[in-house]
Design a protein around this motif. Sequence first.
Motif, PDB file in Angstrom:
ATOM      1  N   LYS A 173       0.813  -1.214   0.000  1.00  0.00           N
ATOM      2  CA  LYS A 173       0.000   0.000   0.000  1.00  0.00           C
ATOM      3  C   LYS A 173       0.849   1.267   0.000  1.00  0.00           C
ATOM      4  O   LYS A 173       0.560   2.233  -0.727  1.00  0.00           O
ATOM      5  CB  LYS A 173      -0.949   0.002   1.204  1.00  0.00           C
ATOM      6  N   ALA A 174       1.903   1.269   0.789  1.00  0.00           N
ATOM      7  CA  ALA A 174       2.742   2.469   0.877  1.00  0.00           C
ATOM      8  C   ALA A 174       3.379   2.807  -0.465  1.00  0.00           C
ATOM      9  O   ALA A 174       3.367   3.969  -0.903  1.00  0.00           O
ATOM     10  CB  ALA A 174       3.819   2.275   1.944  1.00  0.00           C
ATOM     11  N   ASP A 175       3.931   1.803  -1.139  1.00  0.00           N
ATOM     12  CA  ASP A 175       4.579   2.060  -2.424  1.00  0.00           C
ATOM     13  C   ASP A 175       3.551   2.393  -3.509  1.00  0.00           C
ATOM     14  O   ASP A 175       3.811   3.228  -4.387  1.00  0.00           O
ATOM     15  CB  ASP A 175       5.399   0.840  -2.844  1.00  0.00           C
ATOM     16  N   SER A 176       2.392   1.749  -3.455  1.00  0.00           N
ATOM     17  CA  SER A 176       1.331   2.064  -4.428  1.00  0.00           C
ATOM     18  C   SER A 176       0.892   3.508  -4.275  1.00  0.00           C
ATOM     19  O   SER A 176       0.687   4.226  -5.265  1.00  0.00           O
ATOM     20  CB  SER A 176       0.132   1.132  -4.224  1.00  0.00           C
ATOM     21  N   THR A 177       0.753   3.942  -3.033  1.00  0.00           N
ATOM     22  CA  THR A 177       0.340   5.322  -2.769  1.00  0.00           C
ATOM     23  C   THR A 177       1.412   6.307  -3.224  1.00  0.00           C
ATOM     24  O   THR A 177       1.113   7.325  -3.857  1.00  0.00           O
ATOM     25  CB  THR A 177       0.056   5.510  -1.272  1.00  0.00           C
ATOM     26  N   ALA A 178       2.670   6.012  -2.915  1.00  0.00           N
ATOM     27  CA  ALA A 178       3.765   6.910  -3.305  1.00  0.00           C
ATOM     28  C   ALA A 178       3.834   7.067  -4.815  1.00  0.00           C
ATOM     29  O   ALA A 178       4.006   8.180  -5.330  1.00  0.00           O
ATOM     30  CB  ALA A 178       5.087   6.372  -2.759  1.00  0.00           C
ATOM     31  N   ASP A 179       3.696   5.972  -5.542  1.00  0.00           N
ATOM     32  CA  ASP A 179       3.721   6.040  -7.008  1.00  0.00           C
ATOM     33  C   ASP A 179       2.582   6.891  -7.539  1.00  0.00           C
ATOM     34  O   ASP A 179       2.748   7.692  -8.471  1.00  0.00           O
ATOM     35  CB  ASP A 179       3.629   4.628  -7.597  1.00  0.00           C
ATOM     36  N   ALA A 180       1.385   6.712  -6.971  1.00  0.00           N
ATOM     37  CA  ALA A 180       0.215   7.450  -7.451  1.00  0.00           C
ATOM     38  C   ALA A 180       0.333   8.938  -7.160  1.00  0.00           C
ATOM     39  O   ALA A 180      -0.018   9.779  -7.998  1.00  0.00           O
ATOM     40  CB  ALA A 180      -1.048   6.886  -6.815  1.00  0.00           C
ATOM     41  N   VAL A 181       0.854   9.295  -5.987  1.00  0.00           N
ATOM     42  CA  VAL A 181       0.984  10.705  -5.617  1.00  0.00           C
ATOM     43  C   VAL A 181       1.999  11.408  -6.512  1.00  0.00           C
ATOM     44  O   VAL A 181       1.863  12.598  -6.818  1.00  0.00           O
ATOM     45  CB  VAL A 181       1.358  10.835  -4.132  1.00  0.00           C
ATOM     46  N   VAL A 195       2.295  11.004  -9.589  1.00  0.00           N
ATOM     47  CA  VAL A 195       1.581  11.333 -10.826  1.00  0.00           C
ATOM     48  C   VAL A 195       0.509  12.383 -10.578  1.00  0.00           C
ATOM     49  O   VAL A 195       0.297  13.280 -11.391  1.00  0.00           O
ATOM     50  CB  VAL A 195       0.955  10.056 -11.441  1.00  0.00           C
ATOM     51  N   ASP A 196      -0.201  12.279  -9.459  1.00  0.00           N
ATOM     52  CA  ASP A 196      -1.287  13.211  -9.154  1.00  0.00           C
ATOM     53  C   ASP A 196      -1.144  13.664  -7.703  1.00  0.00           C
ATOM     54  O   ASP A 196      -1.537  12.958  -6.776  1.00  0.00           O
ATOM     55  CB  ASP A 196      -2.645  12.532  -9.384  1.00  0.00           C
ATOM     56  N   GLU A 197      -0.584  14.860  -7.492  1.00  0.00           N
ATOM     57  CA  GLU A 197      -0.322  15.351  -6.149  1.00  0.00           C
ATOM     58  C   GLU A 197      -1.593  15.549  -5.336  1.00  0.00           C
ATOM     59  O   GLU A 197      -1.566  15.553  -4.106  1.00  0.00           O
ATOM     60  CB  GLU A 197       0.457  16.663  -6.217  1.00  0.00           C
ATOM     61  N   ALA A 198      -2.722  15.716  -6.003  1.00  0.00           N
ATOM     62  CA  ALA A 198      -3.988  15.918  -5.296  1.00  0.00           C
ATOM     63  C   ALA A 198      -4.354  14.713  -4.440  1.00  0.00           C
ATOM     64  O   ALA A 198      -5.086  14.837  -3.452  1.00  0.00           O
ATOM     65  CB  ALA A 198      -5.104  16.210  -6.295  1.00  0.00           C
ATOM     66  N   LEU A 199      -3.835  13.539  -4.794  1.00  0.00           N
ATOM     67  CA  LEU A 199      -4.140  12.338  -4.030  1.00  0.00           C
ATOM     68  C   LEU A 199      -3.466  12.332  -2.664  1.00  0.00           C
ATOM     69  O   LEU A 199      -3.861  11.575  -1.775  1.00  0.00           O
ATOM     70  CB  LEU A 199      -3.702  11.097  -4.814  1.00  0.00           C
ATOM     71  N   ALA A 210      -5.713  12.800   0.548  1.00  0.00           N
ATOM     72  CA  ALA A 210      -6.516  11.663   1.036  1.00  0.00           C
ATOM     73  C   ALA A 210      -6.100  10.422   0.255  1.00  0.00           C
ATOM     74  O   ALA A 210      -6.791   9.981  -0.663  1.00  0.00           O
ATOM     75  CB  ALA A 210      -8.005  11.939   0.842  1.00  0.00           C
ATOM     76  N   PRO A 211      -4.934   9.871   0.612  1.00  0.00           N
ATOM     77  CA  PRO A 211      -4.355   8.785  -0.199  1.00  0.00           C
ATOM     78  C   PRO A 211      -4.970   7.422   0.083  1.00  0.00           C
ATOM     79  O   PRO A 211      -4.317   6.536   0.626  1.00  0.00           O
ATOM     80  CB  PRO A 211      -2.880   8.836   0.193  1.00  0.00           C
ATOM     81  N   TYR A 212      -6.234   7.262  -0.271  1.00  0.00           N
ATOM     82  CA  TYR A 212      -6.909   5.986  -0.060  1.00  0.00           C
ATOM     83  C   TYR A 212      -6.723   5.104  -1.298  1.00  0.00           C
ATOM     84  O   TYR A 212      -7.606   5.005  -2.155  1.00  0.00           O
ATOM     85  CB  TYR A 212      -8.383   6.209   0.239  1.00  0.00           C
ATOM     86  N   ILE A 213      -5.563   4.499  -1.373  1.00  0.00           N
ATOM     87  CA  ILE A 213      -5.208   3.678  -2.533  1.00  0.00           C
ATOM     88  C   ILE A 213      -4.787   2.305  -2.024  1.00  0.00           C
ATOM     89  O   ILE A 213      -3.893   2.189  -1.180  1.00  0.00           O
ATOM     90  CB  ILE A 213      -4.066   4.323  -3.346  1.00  0.00           C
ATOM     91  N   GLY A 214      -5.428   1.270  -2.537  1.00  0.00           N
ATOM     92  CA  GLY A 214      -5.103  -0.076  -2.109  1.00  0.00           C
ATOM     93  C   GLY A 214      -3.789  -0.571  -2.696  1.00  0.00           C
ATOM     94  O   GLY A 214      -3.239   0.029  -3.630  1.00  0.00           O
ATOM     95  N   GLY A 257      -8.858   3.703  -6.285  1.00  0.00           N
ATOM     96  CA  GLY A 257      -8.089   4.609  -5.443  1.00  0.00           C
ATOM     97  C   GLY A 257      -7.256   5.600  -6.236  1.00  0.00           C
ATOM     98  O   GLY A 257      -7.062   6.740  -5.812  1.00  0.00           O
ATOM     99  N   LEU A 258      -6.763   5.173  -7.400  1.00  0.00           N
ATOM    100  CA  LEU A 258      -5.978   6.075  -8.246  1.00  0.00           C
ATOM    101  C   LEU A 258      -6.790   7.283  -8.692  1.00  0.00           C
ATOM    102  O   LEU A 258      -6.232   8.336  -9.026  1.00  0.00           O
ATOM    103  CB  LEU A 258      -5.471   5.335  -9.489  1.00  0.00           C
ATOM    104  N   PHE A 259      -8.115   7.130  -8.700  1.00  0.00           N
ATOM    105  CA  PHE A 259      -8.997   8.205  -9.154  1.00  0.00           C
ATOM    106  C   PHE A 259      -9.854   8.762  -8.010  1.00  0.00           C
ATOM    107  O   PHE A 259     -10.853   9.440  -8.238  1.00  0.00           O
ATOM    108  CB  PHE A 259      -9.875   7.692 -10.301  1.00  0.00           C
TER     109      PHE A 259
END
Length: 470
Positions: free
Chosen positions: A250-258, A260-264, A267-271, A405-407
């Motif tokens: 989860k931590a690495d998935s969230t870091a990768d997504a943020v 790309v999109d800092e708005a996440l 509220a980084p609710y990404i599985g 979660g990415l969206f």
Amino acid sequence: MRAFLASSIGVATAAALALPLALPSTALAHPAAVTEAAAPVTPAGSTQSLPLVPVGPAADRTPGVPGMSTSPRLPETRGLSAREVKTFSLVGVVWDDASTQLDGRVQVRTRSVATSAWSEWQDVDTHNSEHAADPDTAERGTGRVRGSTAPLWVGQSDGIEVRVQAEPGGRVVSSGLPTGMRIELVDPGDTTRPQTDAKNGTEEASPVLDDDDKGELALLPGMTMEMAESSSANVPMAPLGAKEIPALNKADSTADAVLVDEALAAAPYIGPRPKIVTRLGWGADESLREKGFVYTNTVKAAFVHHTASGNNYACKDAPAVLRSLYRYHVVSSGWRDIGYNFAVDKCGTVYEGRAGGVAKAVLGAHTMGFNTDSMGVAVIGTFASTAPPKAAVDAVAGLTAWKLGLFGADPRAKTTLKSGGGNLYAKGSNVRLNVISGHRDGFATECPGTRLYTQLPPTRTASAKLQGRP
């Protein structure tokens, strides 16, 4: 827009794939052959397309004429007598007009390659038009789209018998069966064969970026330009030519997504990202699909489906089932690519579906009327009366936790989608739906089967928990 930006790659001209020649309807038919223009590689798989012919009496009887019965006209029946054909593993029936419904019953018998025994008659699901592009879209308006039944996986077979009967509708069957009906026999091919140059018999080269980093492609063994286009859409999650995208916590998935999109980050609710088998991993013939990708704006909802192709497959056969579904969607049904964005097998393995990048908002053809701003995930199998395996249900929860979660979508929430037209909601109407919905929520259909549909409430809860939502 939260979707990842699409990458662009120059693409070689795709090979033209002609429909296979129809077999004679009388006597024992010879296996059909696929006719192709010269292509850079020899694609795996083939499709035999055989016309269905009238079977049994269906003529009108004229009352008042000596020797003629006054009994009502019998339902129209078409079919194909038992015959030997080239090896295939999946069947389906198609017809000319995609807007025409097949009101009737479709049954097939097949002969096993392994045992030489004929199967019992098996029903093919006739209601499949709702798995399609939205009305009035470019994909729907190509002139190549046909009506089709759901596909049925039968395993390696070399004999076929077909019967299709219209549903009785009073004293006269006014419409009968659709015109141009054909049985499609799909061979998924063997991806263990080395891909070779069709002209020279040499291995095709694989595209990679030149050292000067100008974005030009050099070729190395094993990959075509079409394969590179598809694979590059998943860079940097996996390198060019990867057969799978590795799982991330989860931590690495969230870091990768943020990144790309800092708005996440607010509220980084990404599985956790699940392991995903890429199109290269399951052996997609990239020369079949239309080149390029089509995207929608975002992913607000996930529609869950079953493929209605039967449960008679082993997990090791899932890539072959996918290659068959892909070929049936594109070659037989006339779609631009496989309709689903993702597929899940009975063991819980997740597969990339329609090309364009697993983290991007790729426009699918899975839920007529609601393909825009959504994704479609299909569990391979039929779940009307059979319970879906827990591994498959858990995989749907995991996949949706990551992708939604990415969206920024909450799997337990509702969202509003605008209908593109269907049999439940008029085109242009705003419809309130669950973020994780079943296909039947957007269209009057049995999909995803009652037993899978009843698993959606706990799936929403599990998906939200994986996202870390309170």
